[in-house]
Design an enzyme around this catalytic site. Structure first.
Site, mmCIF file in Angstrom:
data_model
loop_
_atom_site.group_PDB
_atom_site.id
_atom_site.type_symbol
_atom_site.label_atom_id
_atom_site.label_comp_id
_atom_site.label_asym_id
_atom_site.label_seq_id
_atom_site.Cartn_x
_atom_site.Cartn_y
_atom_site.Cartn_z
ATOM 1 N N SER A 184 115.964 16.778 10.474
ATOM 2 C CA SER A 184 115.249 17.865 9.798
ATOM 3 C C SER A 184 116.180 19.047 9.575
ATOM 4 C CB SER A 184 114.091 18.267 10.709
ATOM 5 O OG SER A 184 113.557 19.491 10.308
ATOM 6 N N TYR A 203 110.157 20.657 19.445
ATOM 7 C CA TYR A 203 110.254 19.642 18.390
ATOM 8 C C TYR A 203 111.639 19.682 17.745
ATOM 9 C CZ TYR A 203 110.089 17.649 13.751
ATOM 10 O OH TYR A 203 110.411 16.929 12.621
ATOM 11 N N LYS A 209 115.129 16.872 17.614
ATOM 12 C CA LYS A 209 115.902 16.370 16.463
ATOM 13 C C LYS A 209 117.391 16.556 16.733
ATOM 14 C CE LYS A 209 112.550 14.848 14.182
ATOM 15 N NZ LYS A 209 112.362 13.414 14.132
HETATM 16 P P1 NAD Z 1 103.853 10.925 10.723
HETATM 17 O O1 NAD Z 1 103.224 11.470 11.964
HETATM 18 O O2 NAD Z 1 103.003 10.778 9.521
HETATM 19 O O3 NAD Z 1 104.512 9.499 11.036
HETATM 20 C C1 NAD Z 1 105.071 9.203 12.281
HETATM 21 C C2 NAD Z 1 104.470 7.870 12.744
HETATM 22 O O4 NAD Z 1 105.069 7.513 13.997
HETATM 23 C C3 NAD Z 1 102.967 7.933 12.960
HETATM 24 O O5 NAD Z 1 102.359 6.904 12.199
HETATM 25 C C4 NAD Z 1 102.785 7.705 14.464
HETATM 26 O O6 NAD Z 1 101.614 6.975 14.746
HETATM 27 C C5 NAD Z 1 104.053 6.949 14.824
HETATM 28 N N1 NAD Z 1 104.523 7.115 16.214
HETATM 29 C C6 NAD Z 1 104.714 8.262 16.906
HETATM 30 N N2 NAD Z 1 105.170 8.004 18.140
HETATM 31 C C7 NAD Z 1 105.262 6.646 18.245
HETATM 32 C C8 NAD Z 1 105.659 5.759 19.284
HETATM 33 N N3 NAD Z 1 106.018 6.205 20.491
HETATM 34 N N4 NAD Z 1 105.643 4.427 19.036
HETATM 35 C C9 NAD Z 1 105.244 3.954 17.829
HETATM 36 N N5 NAD Z 1 104.857 4.745 16.822
HETATM 37 C C10 NAD Z 1 104.859 6.075 17.035
HETATM 38 O O7 NAD Z 1 105.128 11.829 10.406
HETATM 39 P P2 NAD Z 1 106.019 11.921 9.087
HETATM 40 O O8 NAD Z 1 105.728 13.208 8.428
HETATM 41 O O9 NAD Z 1 105.961 10.666 8.337
HETATM 42 O O10 NAD Z 1 107.453 12.091 9.755
HETATM 43 C C11 NAD Z 1 108.292 10.990 9.974
HETATM 44 C C12 NAD Z 1 109.569 11.465 10.632
HETATM 45 O O11 NAD Z 1 110.202 12.436 9.803
HETATM 46 C C13 NAD Z 1 109.366 12.137 11.991
HETATM 47 O O12 NAD Z 1 110.436 11.753 12.823
HETATM 48 C C14 NAD Z 1 109.435 13.611 11.663
HETATM 49 O O13 NAD Z 1 109.867 14.363 12.762
HETATM 50 C C15 NAD Z 1 110.475 13.610 10.561
HETATM 51 N N6 NAD Z 1 110.394 14.765 9.679
HETATM 52 C C16 NAD Z 1 109.218 15.039 9.047
HETATM 53 C C17 NAD Z 1 109.128 16.152 8.219
HETATM 54 C C18 NAD Z 1 107.833 16.497 7.542
HETATM 55 O O14 NAD Z 1 107.709 17.631 7.069
HETATM 56 N N7 NAD Z 1 106.870 15.589 7.445
HETATM 57 C C19 NAD Z 1 110.249 16.957 8.011
HETATM 58 C C20 NAD Z 1 111.446 16.636 8.660
HETATM 59 C C21 NAD Z 1 111.507 15.536 9.502
HETATM 60 C C1 WQD Z 2 106.380 26.455 4.556
HETATM 61 C C2 WQD Z 2 106.218 27.893 4.134
HETATM 62 C C3 WQD Z 2 105.327 29.347 5.828
HETATM 63 C C4 WQD Z 2 101.387 27.499 6.019
HETATM 64 C C5 WQD Z 2 108.156 22.905 9.011
HETATM 65 C C6 WQD Z 2 108.657 22.573 10.389
HETATM 66 C C7 WQD Z 2 110.092 22.180 10.355
HETATM 67 C C8 WQD Z 2 110.319 21.048 9.356
HETATM 68 C C9 WQD Z 2 109.857 21.478 8.017
HETATM 69 C C10 WQD Z 2 109.975 18.875 10.328
HETATM 70 C C11 WQD Z 2 106.641 28.876 5.209
HETATM 71 C C12 WQD Z 2 104.387 29.244 4.642
HETATM 72 C C13 WQD Z 2 102.692 27.796 5.663
HETATM 73 C C14 WQD Z 2 100.368 28.443 5.705
HETATM 74 C C15 WQD Z 2 102.022 29.865 4.706
HETATM 75 N N1 WQD Z 2 109.560 19.892 9.693
HETATM 76 N N2 WQD Z 2 103.004 28.956 5.027
HETATM 77 N N3 WQD Z 2 100.731 29.597 5.056
HETATM 78 O O1 WQD Z 2 108.116 26.385 7.884
HETATM 79 O O2 WQD Z 2 109.612 24.918 6.547
HETATM 80 O O3 WQD Z 2 108.717 24.135 8.676
HETATM 81 O O4 WQD Z 2 108.480 21.867 8.088
HETATM 82 O O5 WQD Z 2 111.051 18.673 10.793
HETATM 83 O O6 WQD Z 2 110.474 21.805 11.625
HETATM 84 O O7 WQD Z 2 108.491 23.732 11.199
HETATM 85 O O8 WQD Z 2 107.194 24.363 6.663
HETATM 86 O O9 WQD Z 2 105.050 23.861 5.581
HETATM 87 O O10 WQD Z 2 105.034 25.012 7.832
HETATM 88 O O11 WQD Z 2 105.772 26.265 5.815
HETATM 89 O O12 WQD Z 2 102.298 30.936 4.124
HETATM 90 O O13 WQD Z 2 99.193 28.259 6.017
HETATM 91 O O14 WQD Z 2 104.838 28.140 3.904
HETATM 92 O O15 WQD Z 2 105.397 30.650 6.300
HETATM 93 O O16 WQD Z 2 107.252 29.938 4.572
HETATM 94 P P1 WQD Z 2 108.430 25.024 7.448
HETATM 95 P P2 WQD Z 2 105.678 24.818 6.526
#
Ligand code: NAD
Ligand code: WQD
Length: 342
Positions: free
Chosen positions: A127, A152, A156
């Site tokens: 991330s 969290y 990462k």
């Molecule tokens: P998500 O929660 O939709 O998907 C994660 C899946 O992993 C879920 O289906 C959950 O049931 C499964 N899971 C969790 N722990 C498990 C375990 N111990 N064994 C088996 N399954 C397990 O999340 P997502 O948004 O698809 O994110 C996927 C990955 O990307 C994560 O590692 C997250 O940290 C990373 N990521 C997400 C975002 C975002 O904004 N969505 C941003 C950056 C990084």
């Molecule tokens: C986006 C923008 C808020 C909600 C998260 C995780 C980070 C990474 C990316 C996984 C910000 C604004 C939000 C609301 C708002 N994920 N906002 N009102 O902040 O980039 O971070 O996603 O790895 O770890 O923290 O994403 O979607 O929470 O916010 O004004 O109700 O929207 O302030 O500027 P962010 P976000």
């Protein structure tokens, strides 16, 4: 012969979109998910989109024995894409040990499995949170990493280091960490998408739920930042674009085209978008008027960040293609689909 790719967390948001793209690229996909944040029916919906329903093994990757049995029963896996993790930033502050255990133990168990069962390629979901507030924008992969703002985020950073060290010690292993910026939107079929549990922390699910009437109004967290319109800036990319990057990354590893054992890539559009611009885009794309109000800043928010994706453009031959408006439109179609089916 078809590549056999293990997708952990493959019924989740990004994993399910990646499973679709892998199948469409000709790979065999096997999913492991313990369904803590997703539903088994997602595998069926992947089948509806692609014509091939992937095998779903419901197990907790923290369970080493079960995972080992799984690898025994599934020989010939050539790559793992590891999405499975807990991802709610706020919850991680309240429950740090659950986050450290789940996110780190899953990664360690899978890396051990790779070594034991001779699986060469590992792609990890990282991330942009590892960069904190970068001094220079856009942020490139060589920017210094900052101390994590949440447990969290720390998982990462720690997992990236564990993967790097494991690969450095074993010439048979190859890995890529993909640092996502802000994934949004849903598959154009509206059959898969993000399923936030409870009140969403992220902007776009909050926008779509507000538009649907599930929330009274969107709170815009601050308009006094040092940005053109005063609201925070992020780099929002469509989840299908993001999914495609995983296909190129795992293919690069499985085919041995990587430049070094361990690589990291930023995945973003390269364009910063403010919260107010995101709202305008949603309104333009859907023709709806969103109810929102400016409130105080959210503690711990980064003021502005967007990616320099040029390394991924060059090395992976990947770039985003889907516009912000289209991303908002698909997010809205998905919101309507889940409300209809619940
Ligand atoms: P998500 O929660 O939709 O998907 C994660 C899946 O992993 C879920 O289906 C959950 O049931 C499964 N899971 C969790 N722990 C498990 C375990 N111990 N064994 C088996 N399954 C397990 O999340 P997502 O948004 O698809 O994110 C996927 C990955 O990307 C994560 O590692 C997250 O940290 C990373 N990521 C997400 C975002 C975002 O904004 N969505 C941003 C950056 C990084
Ligand atoms: C986006 C923008 C808020 C909600 C998260 C995780 C980070 C990474 C990316 C996984 C910000 C604004 C939000 C609301 C708002 N994920 N906002 N009102 O902040 O980039 O971070 O996603 O790895 O770890 O923290 O994403 O979607 O929470 O916010 O004004 O109700 O929207 O302030 O500027 P962010 P976000």
């Amino acid at each position: 012969m078809k590549k056999k790719i293990l997708v952990t967390g493959g019924t989740g948001y990004i994993g399910s979109h990646t499973a679709v793209e892998l199948i469409e690229d000709g790979s065999e996909v096997i999913i492991i998910d313990n369904l803590t944040n997703s539903e088994a029916g997602v595998a069926t919906r992947i089948g509806q989109i692609t014509g091939t329903t992937p095998e779903l093994a419901v197990l907790d990757i923290c369970d080493r024995e079960k995972l080992s049995e799984f690898f025994h029963d599934h020989p010939g896996i050539s790559g793992i894409i590891h999405f499975a993790a807990y991802k709610a930033v706020g919850e991680s502050v309240r429950k740090p040990l659950e986050y450290y255990r789940n996110n780190i133990q899953t990664t360690v168990n899978l890396l051990e499995g790779m070594k034991t069962f001779r699986i060469p390629g590992f792609v990890f979901s990282s991330s942009c949170t590892v960069y904190g507030q970068p001094a220079r924008l856009p942020v490139s992969e060589d920017s210094p990493l900052q101390p994590a703002a949440s447990p969290y985020g720390n998982t990462k950073r720690i997992c990236e280091e564990i993967i790097r060290d494991t690969i450095a010690a074993d010439p048979n292993l190859r890995g890529i960490s993909l640092r996502y910026f802000n994934p949004i939107g849903a598959h154009p079929s509206a059959l898969i998408g993000e399923l936030p549990r409870g009140v969403p922390e992220n902007l776009v699910p909050f926008i779509t739920q507000t538009a649907f009437g599930l929330r009274d109004e969107l709170k815009v967290f601050g308009n006094d930042y040092d940005t053109p319109d005063g609201s925070c800036i992020r780099d929002y990319l469509h989840v299908v674009d993001l999914a495609k990057a995983h296909v190129t990354a795992i293919n690069r590893l499985v085919e041995g085209r990587n430049k070094s054992g361990y690589e990291t890539f930023n995945l973003g559009t390269g364009t910063g978008v403010s919260v107010l611009e995101a709202i305008s885009s949603f309104e333009r794309a859907t023709g709806l008027k969103l109810k929102y109000r400016i409130t105080d800043r959210r503690p711990g928010d980064i003021e502005k960040i967007w990616a320099d994706p040029s390394l991924a453009n060059r090395e992976l031959g990947w770039k985003t293609n889907i516009s912000l408006d289209e991303s908002m439109r698909t997010a809205w179609e998905w919101e309507k689909f889940i409300r209809k089916s619940n």
